[in-house]
Design an enzyme around this catalytic site. Structure first.
Site, PDB file in Angstrom:
ATOM      1  CG  ASP A  22       1.568   3.526  -2.399  1.00 16.30           C
ATOM      2  OD1 ASP A  22       1.861   2.336  -2.580  1.00 16.30           O
ATOM      3  OD2 ASP A  22       2.403   4.452  -2.441  1.00 16.30           O
TER       4      ASP A  22
ATOM      5  CG  ASP B  59       8.501   1.956  -5.393  1.00 18.47           C
ATOM      6  OD1 ASP B  59       7.745   2.445  -6.253  1.00 18.47           O
ATOM      7  OD2 ASP B  59       8.337   2.102  -4.171  1.00 18.47           O
TER       8      ASP B  59
HETATM    9  C1  DGJ Z   1       5.937   3.620  -2.976  1.00 16.29           C
HETATM   10  C2  DGJ Z   1       5.277   2.286  -3.016  1.00 16.29           C
HETATM   11  O1  DGJ Z   1       4.098   2.339  -3.747  1.00 16.29           O
HETATM   12  C3  DGJ Z   1       5.044   1.804  -1.598  1.00 16.29           C
HETATM   13  O2  DGJ Z   1       4.364   0.588  -1.590  1.00 16.29           O
HETATM   14  C4  DGJ Z   1       6.354   1.700  -0.865  1.00 16.29           C
HETATM   15  O3  DGJ Z   1       7.129   0.685  -1.449  1.00 16.29           O
HETATM   16  C5  DGJ Z   1       7.082   3.024  -0.912  1.00 16.29           C
HETATM   17  N1  DGJ Z   1       7.191   3.544  -2.236  1.00 16.29           N
HETATM   18  C6  DGJ Z   1       8.460   2.892  -0.317  1.00 16.29           C
HETATM   19  O4  DGJ Z   1       9.193   4.033  -0.451  1.00 16.29           O
END
Ligand code: DGJ
Length: 710
Positions: A511, A446
């Protein structure tokens, strides 16, 4: 050599590269046959001078360097102490390669070299080009700007399609009519970004999914970029893409070089979907690892929306047990397993399993997951550090910033300067330790903030260096752990470009697990990326991001078309929904070879519908998805004209999802033809050219049709 001609199935490119002249793209489009020569095209392109502008038609070049004296566009800007700014590059040599060439240019006056590496895939017709600038002088060169390449494209490309969005709304399409002057997209966020996907299309005004000409250009780069289309006063159209450089960021000492990111381009005379098929073929053949392509993509369970930071080993085991029972094949433990990371205020950088949350370590959870026959995956955000972390307390100087300027607040975290060897070594060692200690086969990598002030400890900008260091670190992790797949995630889909895909295996698309949002986001992403690398998860009934409540039938139909996963609390969802979800997972597995290897056909529909399909490469099978997003304008929706089938073959047509579906007012065509039961057989020609009358359905319904050649 005067011209470099490269041919592919259905299209060709022609570069003008006569020794002693600036190189340029002379032609890119349909194949014209051997009879047409570069000389002819060049003579037919000859232009006059005009009053009020230069007395000669100013040439355009791949670099659009300052020495051309062009009044509007400058693609390469460099200087030595304020001098040597007016370079003009002339071809010195062309080295022909099996499917491309290196065009070597020099400017003796400013003592610079510029080389273009060109590759044109004869099978896909995908054009790749990258360039390298070298300082042959005896003093340092400051490079302010350098496009990878600038292409003159046909003037009937009247429309520009840009890709834009925000967090949870990635890959939006913006189609506008080209005007005089410049269309410009700039990204200074230090990552690929949500708001400026590094790609654009140039199309005729009537190009649609199945017809019309279009050029697609993608910058394979996960950092700052500048994309522009310039319509010159003389009508010519120039498209240029390149990394965007900060002041002082690239300074070339004598003998040093700057290598640009690559442009990946394609041309289609059959609309946007055919263009996407070329990009997908490129990603599959050139970017993805063959061994990962060969393995069916396991269905995921991701813990994020189920538990967020509230990790509890017993509950996670229970979730894993439930997931396995539904048919899930990989369990991905998201943020929150390490250091003091009980919320997003602390712990980033301390990549040690938290003893508070996992007193016995991660081993028991990993064993539980693998014992259920699933693979284990884990989340990292290696490039970041919370100020409240042991790492930052020990190495406060490891972060990027700008002297005398406060950090821009952004998810309570700073960016590590991973171009420093000791920082990269630390991360490699920490990631390696977690992978060595556990049977982990997947990393969700990430990255959740912009590089607002990308200055290193010496005060110089490190934005380009950071992207290169990221690629190097990904490669290093991959080389040491070749069995581990890596997902590129950045607050959803803010790092989903072809640059990072050369070093990773899939992307997190967004997300937003809201199926309605996802229909459109996945469609946008599909312009460049094939379905098997798009993480598509079934979210909770009550969507966390939008607050909408969406049926399980719609949620699972949406996720099923990509790389399917789940991201919901299996302990609180309705039992009936979980039963339906289990069927959807089974259906995905049944069709994933087709979905993950077939060719995409997006369909043009009314704005309140969205439809697309995947057709097997040998046209023996297809799966089409038709979504009713909002209420229809008419009593009945129109016809679904399937695409990509073999008109001469017969297909057995069935409605495979939702199970047991019935039209709002039966009998519709579905019941009359028993499509949800035994199905019916039609010719490919009838299905494509006449099309099938769709049933009336409630908004937020997604119908999946399967076609099998008989
Ligand atoms: C951002 C990501 O897009 C999410 O899926 C998740 O992993 C969060 N970060 C976790 O902090």
């Amino acid at each position: 050599m005067q011209y470099l001609r490269l041919d592919s199935e259905g299209s060709m490119v022609l570069f003008s590269c006569e020794i002693g002249t600036p190189p340029s793209l002379l032609y890119w489009g349909p194949a014209r046959g051997e009879a047409v020569s570069g000389d002819e095209i060049e003579r037919l392109s000859s232009r006059q001078g005009m009053h009020g502008v230069a007395d000669v038609a100013l040439p355009v070049s791949l670099a659009m360097e300052a020495g051309l004296g062009h009044p509007m566009v400058q693609g390469l800007a460099a200087h030595r102490d304020g001098k040597d700014w007016g370079s003009l590059f002339r071809v010195a040599k062309v080295e022909v390669l099996p499917q491309g060439a290196t065009i070597i240019c020099r400017d003796e006056q400013t003592r610079l070299g510029l080389e273009y590496y060109i590759d044109f895939d004869p099978e896909t017709g995908v054009l790749r080009i990258a360039s390298t600038l070298t300082n042959y002088g005896s003093t340092t060169l400051d490079l302010n700007e350098m496009v990878t390449a600038c292409f003159e494209l046909p003037q009937n490309m009247k429309d520009i399609v840009g890709f834009t969005g925000r967090w949870t709304q990635e890959f939006g399409r913006e189609r506008i009519a080209r005007t005089s002057g410049s269309y410009l997209r700039e990204n200074r966020s230090g990552r690929t970004s949500h708001f400026s996907y590094p790609a654009l299309l140039l199309a005729t005004a009537d190009t649609n999914e199945s017809a019309g000409e279009v050029y697609g250009l993608h910058l394979a780069w996960s950092g700052n970029h500048r994309l522009r289309v310039d319509t010159l006063t003389d009508g010519r159209v120039l498209a240029s893409l390149g990394a965007l450089l900060f002041p002082g960021e690239v300074r070339l000492a004598p003998g040093e070089s700057y290598a640009s990111p690559e442009i990946v381009g394609a041309y289609s005379a059959q609309g946007f979907s055919a263009l996407s098929r070329k990009f997908h073929a490129h990603v599959r053949a050139k970017l993805l690892r063959a061994e990962m392509r060969a393995k069916p993509r396991p269905v995921h369970y991701n813990t994020w929306e189920a538990v967020y930071f509230d990790h509890d080993s017993d509950r996670l085991k229970e979730l894993a047990t439930r997931a396995a029972a539904l048919g899930v094949e990989r369990f991905v433990l998201d943020d929150g397993w390490f250091g003091a990371r009980r919320n997003d205020l602390a712990g980033l950088g301390d990549w040690v399993v938290s003893g508070d949350v996992y007193p016995e370590g991660l081993g028991p959870l990993v064993d539980h997951v693998t014992g259920l026959g699933m693979e284990m995956g884990i989340w990292f955000e290696p490039e970041m550090v919370n100020p409240d972390s042991d790492l930052f307390r020990t190495h406060p100087d490891w972060v990027l910033g700008a002297e005398g300027v406060d950090q821009v607040p952004f998810r309570t975290q700073y960016v590590l300067d991973i171009s420093r060897p000791e920082v990269a070594d630390y991360l490699f060692e920490r990631i390696g330790a977690v992978l060595r200690d556990h049977d982990i086969r997947y990393i969700k990598w990430d990255m959740n903030r912009d590089l607002s002030h990308p200055g290193g400890v010496d005060g110089a900008v490190r934005a380009v260096a950071q992207v290169r260091a990221l690629y190097a670190l990904l490669d290093r992790v991959r080389a040491a752990h070749p069995h581990v797949e890596i997902e590129s995630c950045s607050s959803g889909g803010a790092r989903a470009d072809m640059g990072v895909l050369a070093h990773s295996d899939r992307v997190w698309t967004s997300d937003s697990n809201d199926a309605l949002d996802r229909q459109s986001i996945q469609r946008g992403a599909s312009f460049f990326l094939p379905p098997e690398i798009l993480g598509c998860h079934v979210g909770p009934a009550h969507c966390h991001v939008t607050g909408r409540r969406i049926s399980m039938a719609m949620r699972s139909a949406t996720a099923l078309m990509g790389h399917m996963g789940l991201e919901l609390n299996l302990l609180t969802e309705r039992e009936a929904d979980l039963v339906q979800l289990k069927s959807a997972i089974a259906l995905h597995k049944q069709h994933r070879n087709l979905l993950h290897d077939g060719e995409i056909y997006r369909l043009d529909t009314a704005s309140y519908h969205l439809a697309s399909g995947v057709v097997a490469r040998d046209k023996s099978e297809a799966l089409f998805s038709f979504s009713y997003m909002t209420g229809d304008q008419h009593v009945l929706p129109g016809r679904l004209q399937f695409a990509g089938l073999d008109p001469a073959r017969n297909y057995h047509l069935t409605l495979i999802w939702p199970e047991g579906w019935q039209a709002v007012k039966a009998p519709s065509l579905i019941e009359k033809l028993d499509l949800a039961g035994a199905g019916a057989v039609f010719s490919g020609a009838a299905l494509m050219y006449a099309g099938m009358q769709l049933p009336h359905a409630k908004p937020e319904t997604c119908l999946l049709f399967h076609l099998k050649a008989v």
